[in-house]
Scaffold this active site. Structure first.
Site, PDB file in Angstrom:
ATOM      1  N   LEU A  49       2.270  -9.610 -14.418  1.00 33.19           N
ATOM      2  CA  LEU A  49       3.109 -10.802 -14.203  1.00 33.19           C
ATOM      3  C   LEU A  49       4.489 -10.529 -14.788  1.00 33.19           C
ATOM      4  O   LEU A  49       4.900 -11.132 -15.767  1.00 33.19           O
ATOM      5  CB  LEU A  49       2.480 -12.036 -14.852  1.00 33.19           C
ATOM      6  CG  LEU A  49       1.455 -12.763 -14.021  1.00 33.19           C
ATOM      7  CD1 LEU A  49       0.882 -13.943 -14.778  1.00 33.19           C
ATOM      8  CD2 LEU A  49       2.026 -13.213 -12.697  1.00 33.19           C
ATOM      9  N   HIS A  50       5.191  -9.596 -14.181  1.00 29.38           N
ATOM     10  CA  HIS A  50       6.517  -9.240 -14.626  1.00 29.38           C
ATOM     11  C   HIS A  50       7.519  -9.625 -13.554  1.00 29.38           C
ATOM     12  O   HIS A  50       7.312  -9.347 -12.375  1.00 29.38           O
ATOM     13  CB  HIS A  50       6.552  -7.743 -14.905  1.00 29.38           C
ATOM     14  CG  HIS A  50       7.866  -7.228 -15.392  1.00 29.38           C
ATOM     15  ND1 HIS A  50       8.713  -7.969 -16.163  1.00 29.38           N
ATOM     16  CD2 HIS A  50       8.470  -6.045 -15.231  1.00 29.38           C
ATOM     17  CE1 HIS A  50       9.794  -7.249 -16.446  1.00 29.38           C
ATOM     18  NE2 HIS A  50       9.659  -6.071 -15.890  1.00 29.38           N
ATOM     19  N   ALA A  51       8.566 -10.312 -13.918  1.00 36.77           N
ATOM     20  CA  ALA A  51       9.691 -10.699 -13.074  1.00 36.77           C
ATOM     21  C   ALA A  51       9.293 -11.347 -11.741  1.00 36.77           C
ATOM     22  O   ALA A  51       8.926 -12.510 -11.728  1.00 36.77           O
ATOM     23  CB  ALA A  51      10.636  -9.531 -12.877  1.00 36.77           C
ATOM     24  N   ARG A  52       9.378 -10.618 -10.644  1.00 38.03           N
ATOM     25  CA  ARG A  52       9.134 -11.232  -9.333  1.00 38.03           C
ATOM     26  C   ARG A  52       7.719 -11.787  -9.176  1.00 38.03           C
ATOM     27  O   ARG A  52       7.558 -12.902  -8.697  1.00 38.03           O
ATOM     28  CB  ARG A  52       9.447 -10.249  -8.214  1.00 38.03           C
ATOM     29  CG  ARG A  52      10.923 -10.053  -8.031  1.00 38.03           C
ATOM     30  CD  ARG A  52      11.218  -9.252  -6.789  1.00 38.03           C
ATOM     31  NE  ARG A  52      12.639  -8.967  -6.752  1.00 38.03           N
ATOM     32  CZ  ARG A  52      13.150  -7.800  -6.451  1.00 38.03           C
ATOM     33  NH1 ARG A  52      12.360  -6.791  -6.124  1.00 38.03           N
ATOM     34  NH2 ARG A  52      14.449  -7.622  -6.438  1.00 38.03           N
ATOM     35  N   PRO A  53       6.675 -11.036  -9.554  1.00 42.48           N
ATOM     36  CA  PRO A  53       5.338 -11.625  -9.437  1.00 42.48           C
ATOM     37  C   PRO A  53       5.186 -12.888 -10.291  1.00 42.48           C
ATOM     38  O   PRO A  53       4.544 -13.845  -9.886  1.00 42.48           O
ATOM     39  CB  PRO A  53       4.398 -10.521  -9.927  1.00 42.48           C
ATOM     40  CG  PRO A  53       5.171  -9.258  -9.779  1.00 42.48           C
ATOM     41  CD  PRO A  53       6.611  -9.631  -9.978  1.00 42.48           C
TER      42      PRO A  53
END
Length: 88
Positions: free
Chosen positions: A14-18
């Site tokens: 769950l980093h940035a875009r996701p």
């Protein structure tokens, strides 16, 4: 209270875009939804800063929880994290 336990298979966790997609989807409902790592404290799944601070990575086990009316939303959020997500 409903829960979904998910092993994150998304390559970027769950980093940035996701995380943005996850928070955006969680925010479409008025139901309260939380996210926590196994053994950790729950955070508001509608808060981008909280979701990013959780540091969810590929392979982590997380628990989504929400009101009884949030079953479909929990399923959709679990699917964003892992296509093989199962209800508990």
């Amino acid at each position: 209270m409903l829960e979904r336990t998910v092993i994150v298979t998304a390559k970027d966790g769950l980093h940035a875009r996701p995380a943005a997609r996850f928070v955006q989807r969680a925010s479409t409902s008025s139901a309260a939804v939380t996210l926590r790592k196994d053994g950790g404290d729950p955070i508001d799944a509608k808060s981008m800063l909280s979701v990013l601070a959780l540091g969810v990575r590929e392979g982590d086990q997380v628990i989504l929880a929400g009101e009884d009316s949030a079953g479909q939303l929990l399923d959709e959020l679990a699917a964003l994290l892992s296509p093989q997500a199962e209800a508990t």
